[in-house]
Design a protein around this motif. Structure first.
Motif, PDB file in Angstrom:
ATOM      1  N   ASN A   1      85.739  37.429  47.406  1.00 38.74           N
ATOM      2  CA  ASN A   1      84.828  36.800  46.460  1.00 38.74           C
ATOM      3  C   ASN A   1      84.787  35.273  46.557  1.00 38.74           C
ATOM      4  O   ASN A   1      84.058  34.628  45.806  1.00 38.74           O
ATOM      5  CB  ASN A   1      85.169  37.228  45.035  1.00 38.74           C
ATOM      6  CG  ASN A   1      84.754  38.665  44.785  1.00 38.74           C
ATOM      7  OD1 ASN A   1      83.758  39.126  45.328  1.00 38.74           O
ATOM      8  ND2 ASN A   1      85.522  39.385  44.005  1.00 38.74           N
TER       9      ASN A   1
ATOM     10  N   LEU B   1      90.923  34.011  42.230  1.00 33.32           N
ATOM     11  CA  LEU B   1      90.247  35.304  42.282  1.00 33.32           C
ATOM     12  C   LEU B   1      91.215  36.366  42.789  1.00 33.32           C
ATOM     13  O   LEU B   1      92.062  36.083  43.631  1.00 33.32           O
ATOM     14  CB  LEU B   1      89.046  35.227  43.224  1.00 33.32           C
ATOM     15  CG  LEU B   1      87.970  34.186  42.871  1.00 33.32           C
ATOM     16  CD1 LEU B   1      86.904  34.157  43.946  1.00 33.32           C
ATOM     17  CD2 LEU B   1      87.351  34.471  41.528  1.00 33.32           C
ATOM     18  N   SER B   2      91.067  37.586  42.265  1.00 29.69           N
ATOM     19  CA  SER B   2      91.968  38.654  42.706  1.00 29.69           C
ATOM     20  C   SER B   2      91.587  39.136  44.096  1.00 29.69           C
ATOM     21  O   SER B   2      92.435  39.536  44.881  1.00 29.69           O
ATOM     22  CB  SER B   2      91.864  39.849  41.761  1.00 29.69           C
ATOM     23  OG  SER B   2      92.030  39.418  40.452  1.00 29.69           O
ATOM     24  N   ASN B   3      90.299  39.100  44.370  1.00 23.19           N
ATOM     25  CA  ASN B   3      89.827  39.607  45.646  1.00 23.19           C
ATOM     26  C   ASN B   3      89.364  38.435  46.518  1.00 23.19           C
ATOM     27  O   ASN B   3      88.407  37.733  46.163  1.00 23.19           O
ATOM     28  CB  ASN B   3      88.661  40.575  45.383  1.00 23.19           C
ATOM     29  CG  ASN B   3      88.250  41.325  46.616  1.00 23.19           C
ATOM     30  OD1 ASN B   3      88.590  40.925  47.731  1.00 23.19           O
ATOM     31  ND2 ASN B   3      87.520  42.400  46.430  1.00 23.19           N
TER      32      ASN B   3
ATOM     33  N   ARG C   1      91.494  38.049  33.295  1.00 27.44           N
ATOM     34  CA  ARG C   1      92.526  38.772  34.034  1.00 27.44           C
ATOM     35  C   ARG C   1      93.217  39.820  33.149  1.00 27.44           C
ATOM     36  O   ARG C   1      93.456  40.946  33.563  1.00 27.44           O
ATOM     37  CB  ARG C   1      93.553  37.738  34.526  1.00 27.44           C
ATOM     38  CG  ARG C   1      94.375  38.162  35.691  1.00 27.44           C
ATOM     39  CD  ARG C   1      95.332  37.037  36.010  1.00 27.44           C
ATOM     40  NE  ARG C   1      94.744  36.044  36.876  1.00 27.44           N
ATOM     41  CZ  ARG C   1      95.019  35.932  38.178  1.00 27.44           C
ATOM     42  NH1 ARG C   1      95.887  36.739  38.730  1.00 27.44           N
ATOM     43  NH2 ARG C   1      94.465  35.000  38.894  1.00 27.44           N
TER      44      ARG C   1
ATOM     45  N   ILE D   1      82.079  38.332  39.228  1.00 24.72           N
ATOM     46  CA  ILE D   1      82.005  39.449  40.182  1.00 24.72           C
ATOM     47  C   ILE D   1      83.419  39.972  40.444  1.00 24.72           C
ATOM     48  O   ILE D   1      83.677  41.179  40.459  1.00 24.72           O
ATOM     49  CB  ILE D   1      81.345  38.980  41.509  1.00 24.72           C
ATOM     50  CG1 ILE D   1      79.837  38.773  41.336  1.00 24.72           C
ATOM     51  CG2 ILE D   1      81.633  39.930  42.664  1.00 24.72           C
ATOM     52  CD1 ILE D   1      79.004  40.047  41.319  1.00 24.72           C
ATOM     53  N   ASP D   2      84.339  39.036  40.592  1.00 23.26           N
ATOM     54  CA  ASP D   2      85.735  39.404  40.827  1.00 23.26           C
ATOM     55  C   ASP D   2      86.287  40.156  39.619  1.00 23.26           C
ATOM     56  O   ASP D   2      87.029  41.126  39.757  1.00 23.26           O
ATOM     57  CB  ASP D   2      86.542  38.122  41.078  1.00 23.26           C
ATOM     58  CG  ASP D   2      87.911  38.410  41.608  1.00 23.26           C
ATOM     59  OD1 ASP D   2      87.994  38.849  42.761  1.00 23.26           O
ATOM     60  OD2 ASP D   2      88.907  38.211  40.880  1.00 23.26           O
TER      61      ASP D   2
ATOM     62  N   ASP E   1      84.778  43.643  39.920  1.00 24.53           N
ATOM     63  CA  ASP E   1      85.248  44.354  41.130  1.00 24.53           C
ATOM     64  C   ASP E   1      86.694  44.819  41.024  1.00 24.53           C
ATOM     65  O   ASP E   1      87.069  45.855  41.546  1.00 24.53           O
ATOM     66  CB  ASP E   1      85.175  43.421  42.355  1.00 24.53           C
ATOM     67  CG  ASP E   1      83.774  43.296  42.876  1.00 24.53           C
ATOM     68  OD1 ASP E   1      82.890  43.956  42.325  1.00 24.53           O
ATOM     69  OD2 ASP E   1      83.568  42.514  43.826  1.00 24.53           O
ATOM     70  N   SER E   2      87.524  43.961  40.409  1.00 23.32           N
ATOM     71  CA  SER E   2      88.954  44.304  40.416  1.00 23.32           C
ATOM     72  C   SER E   2      89.403  44.907  39.089  1.00 23.32           C
ATOM     73  O   SER E   2      90.578  44.805  38.729  1.00 23.32           O
ATOM     74  CB  SER E   2      89.783  43.082  40.806  1.00 23.32           C
ATOM     75  OG  SER E   2      89.255  41.924  40.253  1.00 23.32           O
TER      76      SER E   2
ATOM     77  N   LYS F   1      90.594  42.748  32.424  1.00 26.82           N
ATOM     78  CA  LYS F   1      90.309  43.672  33.536  1.00 26.82           C
ATOM     79  C   LYS F   1      91.536  44.522  33.870  1.00 26.82           C
ATOM     80  O   LYS F   1      91.401  45.666  34.296  1.00 26.82           O
ATOM     81  CB  LYS F   1      89.799  42.909  34.765  1.00 26.82           C
ATOM     82  CG  LYS F   1      90.856  42.165  35.527  1.00 26.82           C
ATOM     83  CD  LYS F   1      90.298  41.443  36.704  1.00 26.82           C
ATOM     84  CE  LYS F   1      91.416  40.695  37.395  1.00 26.82           C
ATOM     85  NZ  LYS F   1      90.992  39.778  38.394  1.00 26.82           N
TER      86      LYS F   1
END
Lengths: 418, 471
Positions: free
Chosen positions: B55, B50-52, A202, A233-234, A237-238, A205
């Motif tokens: 996912n 998860l941020s999104n 966290r 993936i998260d 992606d973020s 990213k």
């Protein structure tokens, strides 16, 4: 004697449980008191926040971040992140601050966040601000001015077991990135705690720093610790920085990655619908990879990113001995890869030994073939599996109504009995 | 001769009660420490993993239903409010004799489809399938009656996603429950099943997946059951979770890896306690084949369910549960004290056999022995009363700790008045309620019930307008 011993043991057990109860009750009372203290401090801090970060109505845009990306692009590949110096930040807020007690406010804030309740109150106000305005450069600078890594390390806000994880979480939320923090986050990627590793991702990213992301990805590639695919993936992606530039960097690392991470990167490129020529070329290479999962992921990619060069590879993979590859290739065939050879091959696959291959082939076949006679030829042909799957797909695609479908299925059942 | 037998029986019960108390002391203490730690983790790290949201792993929610026309719409509507990005709802109508199917078709505008099912696990014939094409897809599977296990197997065959949750048709999930039970699958690839915490919804008002009001139940039977649920879900389940030894995930709410369920052949058709059976099967399969696995319990994933309000319904329910437990334990007795099955074979399984399953027999036999001892002059009345009082005091403290843990973790789920009333009922339950439950459970040893769906009188979940004026 035995009886007395049993009594004593019983009383002992009751005493231990009573102590446990007292612990919970006292903790609840302490929590309530602390909650009141935090509420009072939060109230005070709200006004301080308002002086430093006045409400400007519209959600704050982040020109600095855009500028940051531009700077990155200009300086790439020998990029080093530019950080504002503390003096610059201080001067900025001194100018913004409407009151005369600027130094007192800062001193007071720094003192408050050293305590458990003060940090919680600051966190509440910061979260409220972010909720209302989004993450802004101003908020980030403000948090960075009040809180630093060492302050968080010293704060006993949570028991030791979870401290590292919570500190990383706060660093990520406050967007505090000093070389020390970055080192700490990278080191934490190999921590045995899943929560620490998750929060280290966290922090990384949220920096928006591409070389740091790339380095982190290489670390993960070498790590023996578990990272869930969805979490990674998260993570990609973020990413808070420029994703196109990140992808440019990641594709350079592609060949050095383990199979699982290569699949993950392909999934990431697919999710982003990134059709950068370098990535497209690499994906074409992957279509002939030895690893089945890589081939499947690359095939899925071309399902979203049309490239005529993929046509022959898809056609070739329709004859692959692995049914998973045949099924995936059959599925993407309808995404613009129609050709007489493709249709012929799909027609053959309507009678494949695997149900998924048959079904995907039927969807693509029905989608591509406009000649009804050809479809009817399949429906009246000698291959029962091909007939059944074609009927089902025609029904599912709305090309056959429910009554006709059930009638045909009944006829099919009679035919098989005969 | 009789005197000697009664004497040794007295000694046996004395020792058994002592061991029983020790076991519950250990589970309560372990659970308290675990929950304290869990609470700190939840408090300081209760942010989404998860941020999104996109996912998260997609989930199929299976709702087996038999004659559920009264509650099924509420249940499905509550499921539509879940805070989860990608999921589908699959209602399996197991040959209901009422309008379960029609009310769903009418309310959600379902259309008949010819969806093929891959028969990965055995199930009775699927008659037809209805679906809608909304963002959250609702699928109705009408099948021939075969029992709850069979209905769940049909759901496994028809669902699309790699994880499936099963919930009872009279249950409601809190809006974040699916996310909470899905996270252990992200944390550990070896996770194959996660159970949620079941709470009683009879006097709770839930709107859009959130508790908006907690009323004090008027019926003592509900209060007694609330205490029991807290003891089970905040003490023994938490303690067993710490050794990966939970032998049951309540049928009311659990999330499973579909591949793992298929590995063990799905739910066993014909069994009564299908929820326990599948978990015991999973333990046996994974331990026997030395495949790493984790069965997890998430105390903060809440599912609200209706508890029986009549003694006759409660009696049937407890008897069914105990029968189910007997079937599951009986068919896996090879694990009993078998070190090849690790902590499950050496701790969890013996715990269930010795301190859950045979307890009702021993309780009733104990009472008979006491009476006999009294008439034979073998009973030291003073000692007996003292022992009983200490034992009851101990049991009450165990219940009180469960109540405290509930207040500690879910401060908004109860009011001080409700907690005070529950404290009183924790004291009262030793005078009649526990004995009644033991007698109900004893019924399970007399003969197996053939009915595979529990007969539970359904009422609609309470809404704000149903609220009594005084509360």
């Amino acid at each position: 004697m035995t009886v007395n011993l049993v009594y004593i043991v019983f009383i002992g057990l009751i005493a231990v449980l009573a102590i446990v109860s007292i612990y919970f009750i006292s903790d609840m009372v302490a929590r309530r008191r602390e909650g009141k203290k935090v509420d009072a401090l939060t109230q005070e801090l709200r006004s301080v926040f308002a002086r430093f970060l006045p409400d400007e109505g519209e959600p704050h845009q982040d020109p600095e971040k855009a500028g940051w990306v531009i700077r990155y692009k200009e300086k790439h590949p020998h990029y080093t992140p530019e950080r504002k110096q503390p003096g610059q930040v201080d001067a900025f807020f001194r100018k913004q601050h409407s009151g005369a007690d600027y130094d007192d406010d800062i001193r007071q804030l720094k003192k408050q966040v050293m305590t458990k309740a003060g940090l919680q109150a600051f966190n509440t106000c910061y979260s409220e601000y972010v909720l209302a305005h989004g993450y802004t450069e101003k908020a980030r600078d403000f948090a960075g001015m009040v809180i630093d890594y060492r302050v968080l390390q010293k704060n006993k806000v949570v028991r030791d077991k979870y401290r590292t994880s919570y500190i990383l979480y706060l660093l990520a939320e406050y967007r505090i990135y000093t070389p020390e923090v970055e080192e700490f986050a990278l080191r934490s990627l190999n921590d045995k705690s899943l929560y620490v590793r998750g929060n280290a991702l966290r922090v990384i990213k949220n920096t928006g720093d591409i070389p740091l992301m790339a380095y982190a990805f290489e670390t993960i590639n070498k790590s023996e610790h578990y990272y869930n695919d969805k979490v990674l993936i998260d993570f990609l992606d973020s990413f808070a920085g420029d994703l196109d530039s990140l992808d440019d960097e990641l594709i350079k690392l592609f060949d050095s990655m383990q199979e699982e991470l290569r699949v993950l990167l392909i999934t990431h490129f697919t999710n982003r619908r990134n059709n950068n020529p370098v990535i497209l070329d690499k994906m074409l290479e992957c279509m002939e990879d030895e690893d089945m999962e890589v081939v499947i992921a690359a095939t899925k990619y071309f399902g979203w990113m049309y490239d005529k060069r993929a046509h022959d590879l898809i056609l070739q993979n329709l004859g692959n001995e692995q049914w998973e590859i045949r099924a995936q290739s059959a599925r993407v065939a309808q995404r613009g890869y129609g050709s007489p050879q493709m249709i012929d091959r799909l027609e053959c696959l309507l009678g494949d030994g695997n149900w998924f291959v048959r079904m995907n082939s039927a969807y693509s076949f029905i989608n591509m073939v406009e000649d009804e006679a050809r479809i009817n030829a399949v429906l009246e042909g000698g291959d029962r599996y091909a007939r059944e799957i074609t009927m089902y797909v025609m029904f599912d695609r709305g090309k056959m109504d429910y009554d006709r479908y059930t009638q045909m299925m009944e006829k099919e059942a009679e035919r098989s009995l005969a | 001769m009789l005197e000697t037998i009664v004497y040794y029986l007295n000694v046996f019960f004395f020792v058994y009660m002592f061991l029983y108390a020790l076991v519950f002391f250990t589970t309560t203490l372990t659970a308290s420490l675990r929950l304290d730690d869990f609470f700190v983790r939840k408090r300081y790290m209760s942010y989404a993993m998860l941020s999104n949201d996109r996912n998260y792993i997609p989930v199929s929610i299976l709702v087996p239903a038999f004659n559920e026309e009264i509650t099924i719409i509420d249940t499905v509507e509550s499921l539509l409010n879940l805070k989860y990005t990608e999921y589908e709802i699959v209602v399996i109508n197991d040959g209901s004799e009422d309008n379960t199917s029609q009310v769903l078709i009418d309310r959600f505008g379902l259309k008949q489809v010819a969806r093929p099912a891959r028969l990965s696990v055995p199930c009775n014939e699927i008659i037809n399938v209805y679906e809608n094409m909304d963002k959250v897809r609702i699928t109705l599977v009408n099948k021939k009656n075969g029992g709850k296990a069979d209905a769940l197997n049909a759901g496994i065959n028809i669902c699309r996603f790699p994880l499936f949750a099963c919930i009872d048709a009279d249950s409601m999930l809190q809006d974040d429950s699916i996310r909470i039970v899905a996270e252990p699958f992200l944390e550990n690839d070896d996770t194959i099943a996660v159970g949620g915490n079941i709470k009683i919804s009879n006097d709770v008002i839930i709107e859009n997946g959130q508790v908006v009001e907690t009323n004090i139940p008027k019926k003592p039977i509900i209060l007694f059951q609330m205490i029991e649920y807290l003891r089970v879900f905040l003490a023994s389940r938490v303690a067993l979770n710490s050794i990966n030894g939970n032998l049951i995930i309540s049928g009311a709410f659990g999330l499973y890896k579909k591949a793992a369920a298929i590995n063990v052949g799905g739910y066993t058709p014909g069994v009564i306690g299908e929820d326990m059976e599948i978990i015991v099967k999973m333990h046996a399969f994974y331990r026997k084949n030395k495949i790493p696995y984790m069965i997890y319990y998430a105390p903060d994933a809440i599912c609200w369910t209706q508890a029986p309000e009549k003694l006759s319904v409660l009696r049937r329910q407890r008897r069914r549960w105990h029968e189910g437990m007997g079937q599951s334990l009986g068919s896996h007795m090879f694990m009993f004290f078998n070190p090849h099955y690790g902590t499950v074979g050496t701790v969890a399984f013996p715990y269930f056999v010795l301190f859950e399953y045979i307890t009702p027999i021993l309780e009733v036999a104990g009472i008979v022995t006491i009476v006999l001892s009294y008439f034979l002059g073998l009973l030291n009345v003073q000692f007996f009363i003292m022992y009983l009082l200490i034992y009851m005091g101990f049991s009450m403290i165990v219940s009180l700790i469960s109540l405290l843990l509930d207040r500690y973790i879910f401060p908004t789920h109860s009011t001080p008045r409700l907690t005070a009333k529950l404290v009183l009922f924790a004291f009262l339950e030793s005078f009649g309620y526990r004995q009644f439950c033991s007698l109900c459970r004893l019924g399970a040893f007399i003969g197996f019930n053939k009915n595979q769906w529990g007969k539970m009188e359904r009422t609609q979940n309470r809404k704000r307008e149903d609220q009594p004026e005084e509360s």
